[in-house]
Design a protein around this motif. Structure first.
Motif, short mmCIF file in Angstrom:
data_model
loop_
_atom_site.label_atom_id
_atom_site.label_comp_id
_atom_site.label_asym_id
_atom_site.label_seq_id
_atom_site.Cartn_x
_atom_site.Cartn_y
_atom_site.Cartn_z
N TYR A 149 45.08 40.42 34.74
CA TYR A 149 45.23 40.08 36.30
C TYR A 149 44.23 39.50 36.84
N SER A 150 43.45 39.15 36.09
CA SER A 150 42.07 38.38 36.81
C SER A 150 42.19 37.47 37.69
N ALA A 151 43.19 36.33 37.31
CA ALA A 151 43.37 35.51 38.57
C ALA A 151 44.09 36.08 39.49
N ARG A 152 44.88 36.93 39.44
CA ARG A 152 45.60 37.66 40.66
C ARG A 152 45.07 38.83 41.32
N TYR A 153 43.68 39.20 40.80
CA TYR A 153 43.00 40.27 41.44
C TYR A 153 42.73 40.23 42.84
N MET A 154 43.29 40.84 43.47
CA MET A 154 43.10 41.06 44.98
C MET A 154 43.77 40.02 45.69
N GLY A 155 44.87 39.38 44.94
CA GLY A 155 45.79 38.46 45.55
C GLY A 155 45.21 36.98 44.91
N GLU A 156 46.22 36.00 44.64
CA GLU A 156 45.89 34.76 44.01
C GLU A 156 45.24 33.92 44.90
N ASP A 157 45.09 34.05 46.20
CA ASP A 157 44.47 32.95 47.08
C ASP A 157 43.21 33.51 47.57
N THR A 158 42.76 34.50 46.88
CA THR A 158 41.46 35.32 47.34
C THR A 158 40.50 34.54 46.74
N SER A 159 39.39 34.31 47.30
CA SER A 159 38.26 33.56 46.56
C SER A 159 37.42 34.26 45.61
N TYR A 160 36.76 33.68 44.55
CA TYR A 160 35.93 34.53 43.50
C TYR A 160 34.85 35.02 44.27
N ASP A 161 34.28 34.49 45.42
CA ASP A 161 33.31 35.17 46.00
C ASP A 161 33.68 36.40 46.37
#
Length: 197
Positions: free
Chosen positions: A86-98
């Motif tokens: 779920y790495s790309a979708r962790y905390m929501g797909e549109d959440t920034s990696y920052d």
């Protein structure tokens, strides 16, 4: 086999893929550049399953090409291998990696070095015009860093620390990162499989 279509719209990822596979002598396009953008439901339970789901979905639309896809992510042992698939979708797909990286650092606050073990995993799937399928797996071991560092790379690179290099993957020069990264390792194996066909 003249074209490789990669099932991604990620421009950073495409730059890495083109660099690693440049000497294959094949045109390498993203699925969007090839004019397709199917709705793909990644409901596999492993990186390997998800990469095949993506490759098969695009291959159904472009059966004359070699279609490749990857599924990759960060597994943190202390967090029960989260974020994992779920790495790309962790905390929501549109959440920034920052935001994602800061949240992981917050959750790892106070965790000692020996319990910060983590790895990047990348499964590469390929579906060929004859219907044949191949899957390779690249892994790189490291630790969760204590702070965000580095301008290269993307995603979780700024918090993935490599003890043997004394820096995060985001601090490595791009050519070095491509050589040792999980995606680089998976793609190098896949390149050999393509050359052997």
């Amino acid at each position: 086999m003249s074209r490789i279509i990669f099932a991604t719209g990620n421009t950073d990822k495409m730059a890495e893929i083109r660099e690693i596979l440049k000497d294959l002598g094949m045109e390498i396009l993203s699925m969007k550049e090839a004019g397709v953008n199917p709705e793909i439901v990644e409901n596999g339970k492993t990186f390997e399953e998800n990469s095949l789901i993506k490759a098969r979905a695009v291959h159904a639309l472009l059966p004359d090409d070699v279609v490749m896809a990857d599924d990759s992510g960060l597994e943190i042992d202390y967090l029960n291998k989260e974020p994992g698939i779920y790495s790309a979708r962790y905390m929501g797909e549109d959440t920034s990696y920052d935001i994602k990286n800061n949240e992981i650092l917050r959750r790892m606050d106070g965790v000692p070095d020996e319990k910060r073990t983590a790895r990047f995993v990348c499964a590469i799937a390929a579906v060929f015009p004859d219907g044949g399928e191949e899957v390779t797996l690249g892994v790189i071991e490291g630790r969760v860093a204590y702070e965000i560092k580095g301008e290269h790379g993307f995603g979780y690179d700024p918090i993935f620390y490599l003890p043997e290099y004394g820096c995060t993957t985001a601090e490595l020069p791009p050519e070095k990162k491509n050589e040792i990264s999980h995606r680089g390792r998976g793609l190098q194996q896949m390149r050999k499989r393509i050359e052997e066909r």
